[in-house]
Design a protein around this motif. Structure first.
Motif, PDB file in Angstrom:
ATOM      1  N   THR A 178      10.644  36.853  55.942  1.00 48.19           N
ATOM      2  CA  THR A 178      10.899  35.498  55.423  1.00 48.19           C
ATOM      3  C   THR A 178      12.379  35.372  55.077  1.00 48.19           C
ATOM      4  OG1 THR A 178       8.689  35.569  54.453  1.00 48.19           O
ATOM      5  CG2 THR A 178      10.125  33.790  53.708  1.00 48.19           C
ATOM      6  N   TYR A 179      12.905  36.383  54.406  1.00 46.91           N
ATOM      7  CA  TYR A 179      14.313  36.380  53.997  1.00 46.91           C
ATOM      8  C   TYR A 179      15.229  36.275  55.222  1.00 46.91           C
ATOM      9  CZ  TYR A 179      18.814  38.238  52.354  1.00 46.91           C
ATOM     10  OH  TYR A 179      20.154  38.402  52.088  1.00 46.91           O
ATOM     11  N   ASP A 191      15.175  32.880  56.955  1.00 44.18           N
ATOM     12  CA  ASP A 191      15.872  31.824  56.194  1.00 44.18           C
ATOM     13  C   ASP A 191      17.381  32.066  56.146  1.00 44.18           C
ATOM     14  OD1 ASP A 191      13.595  30.376  55.670  1.00 44.18           O
ATOM     15  OD2 ASP A 191      13.241  31.275  53.703  1.00 44.18           O
ATOM     16  N   GLU A 192      17.758  33.334  56.099  1.00 44.15           N
ATOM     17  CA  GLU A 192      19.170  33.687  55.946  1.00 44.15           C
ATOM     18  C   GLU A 192      19.956  33.422  57.239  1.00 44.15           C
ATOM     19  OE1 GLU A 192      19.895  34.526  52.927  1.00 44.15           O
ATOM     20  OE2 GLU A 192      21.972  35.176  53.150  1.00 44.15           O
ATOM     21  N   PRO A 235      19.343  30.920  59.892  1.00 43.89           N
ATOM     22  CA  PRO A 235      18.546  29.815  60.451  1.00 43.89           C
ATOM     23  C   PRO A 235      18.882  29.489  61.902  1.00 43.89           C
ATOM     24  CG  PRO A 235      20.103  29.016  58.789  1.00 43.89           C
ATOM     25  CD  PRO A 235      20.169  30.515  58.760  1.00 43.89           C
ATOM     26  N   ASN A 244      12.579  30.432  61.432  1.00 37.72           N
ATOM     27  CA  ASN A 244      11.966  29.916  60.196  1.00 37.72           C
ATOM     28  C   ASN A 244      11.564  28.458  60.393  1.00 37.72           C
ATOM     29  OD1 ASN A 244      14.412  28.544  60.181  1.00 37.72           O
ATOM     30  ND2 ASN A 244      14.680  28.705  57.973  1.00 37.72           N
ATOM     31  N   PRO A 304      12.261  25.364  58.065  1.00 38.35           N
ATOM     32  CA  PRO A 304      13.083  25.182  56.870  1.00 38.35           C
ATOM     33  C   PRO A 304      12.416  24.364  55.762  1.00 38.35           C
ATOM     34  CG  PRO A 304      13.938  23.892  58.724  1.00 38.35           C
ATOM     35  CD  PRO A 304      12.761  24.661  59.238  1.00 38.35           C
ATOM     36  N   VAL A 305      12.944  24.545  54.543  1.00 42.80           N
ATOM     37  CA  VAL A 305      12.497  23.735  53.400  1.00 42.80           C
ATOM     38  C   VAL A 305      12.681  22.270  53.781  1.00 42.80           C
ATOM     39  CG1 VAL A 305      13.047  23.119  50.999  1.00 42.80           C
ATOM     40  CG2 VAL A 305      13.107  25.522  51.711  1.00 42.80           C
ATOM     41  N   ARG A 317       6.318  23.644  56.995  1.00 43.75           N
ATOM     42  CA  ARG A 317       6.638  24.887  56.280  1.00 43.75           C
ATOM     43  C   ARG A 317       5.436  25.429  55.500  1.00 43.75           C
ATOM     44  NH1 ARG A 317      11.075  28.207  54.701  1.00 43.75           N
ATOM     45  NH2 ARG A 317      10.906  28.920  52.570  1.00 43.75           N
ATOM     46  N   THR A 353       8.108  32.102  65.387  1.00 41.56           N
ATOM     47  CA  THR A 353       8.676  32.249  64.038  1.00 41.56           C
ATOM     48  C   THR A 353       8.356  33.628  63.452  1.00 41.56           C
ATOM     49  OG1 THR A 353       6.721  31.472  62.839  1.00 41.56           O
ATOM     50  CG2 THR A 353       8.289  29.768  63.565  1.00 41.56           C
TER      51      THR A 353
END
Ligand SMILES: N[C@@H](CCC(=O)N[C@@H](CS)C(=O)NCC(=O)O)C(=O)O
Length: 211
Positions: free
Chosen positions: A72-73, A76-77, A79, A84, A86-87, A92, A155
């Motif tokens: 997950t990290y 997101d880190e 992108p 991922n 995204p928020v 999501r 993903t």
């Protein structure tokens, strides 16, 4: 650019993150940790993961442990790798569901199958509920994957769910349902997974030769 290091034993649960890193396409180093030599329980490694477990990653000054948290990290880190959801994207929620479903439901369900308890506790007290329900939910997700869990986009959720599925099927702890074999078959065509698997085989030989 902060340095990215995978603490790894090949093959093991850290192979999940190895696959993820190959999907990511960012440069990374591998720091091998030998279970045979007990290196995972030595103070140097316990300073990284006090659980004495692999995988762990170091990214600059940040250390992350737990395979699903690491995936997950990383997604997101970085992108731009588009691993991922995204928020702010309504998808999501489902994406996170699959990322957590791996370690919270798939893994305990198959471990329970491998090491059954004499007197299983009530279904309501187990976070994963029961094996059959987990398999049915998993089969519904895998069956609907077109071609991946989140649709066209591959993903981090596919790395987590796919790794659990592949591992469970390899040890016959997950049945060969057509939904599982079709989805797992598509994942096994991923060049990143092939690269990580091939390198793991070489690293395993190296590690065994060194012990
Ligand atoms: N909850 C952890 C589990 C990690 C785990 O159990 N790793 C095993 C390797 S497959 C390990 O490090 N075992 C060594 C030990 O417990 O001594 C995760 O998902 O990352």
């Amino acid at each position: 650019m902060p340095k990215l290091t995978l603490y790894h034993a090949a093959p093991s649960r850290s192979s999940i993150v190895h696959w993820m890193l190959e999907e990511l396409g960012e440069p990374y180093d591998i720091h091998l940790v030998s279970f045979k030599k007990g290196e995972n329980l030595k103070p140097e490694y316990l300073a990284i993961n006090p659980m004495g477990k692999l995988p762990a990653i170091r990214h600059g000054d940040t250390v992350v442990t737990e395979a699903a948290a690491i995936c997950t990290y990383l997604a997101d880190e970085f992108p731009h790798a588009q691993l991922n959801i995204p928020v702010g994207d309504p998808a999501r929620g489902v994406y996170l569901k699959w990322l957590f479903f791996g370690p919270s439901c798939v893994e305990p369900a198959i471990t329970e199958r491998a090491f059954p308890r004499k007197e299983p506790p009530a279904r309501s007290t187990l976070g994963f509920g029961d094996y059959d329900t987990v398999m049915n939910v998993l089969a519904k997700g895998a069956g609907a994957a077109d071609p991946y869990l989140m649709g066209k986009q591959f993903t981090a959720a596919d790395v987590i769910i796919g790794s659990g599925l592949r591992w469970g099927m390899m040890f016959k702890l997950i049945p060969d349902r057509p939904e599982f074999t079709a989805y797992a078959g598509r994942l096994s065509e991923r060049p990143a997974l092939k690269r990580a698997t091939e390198r793991d085989a070489k690293l395993q030989k190296e590690q065994e030769g060194a012990s």
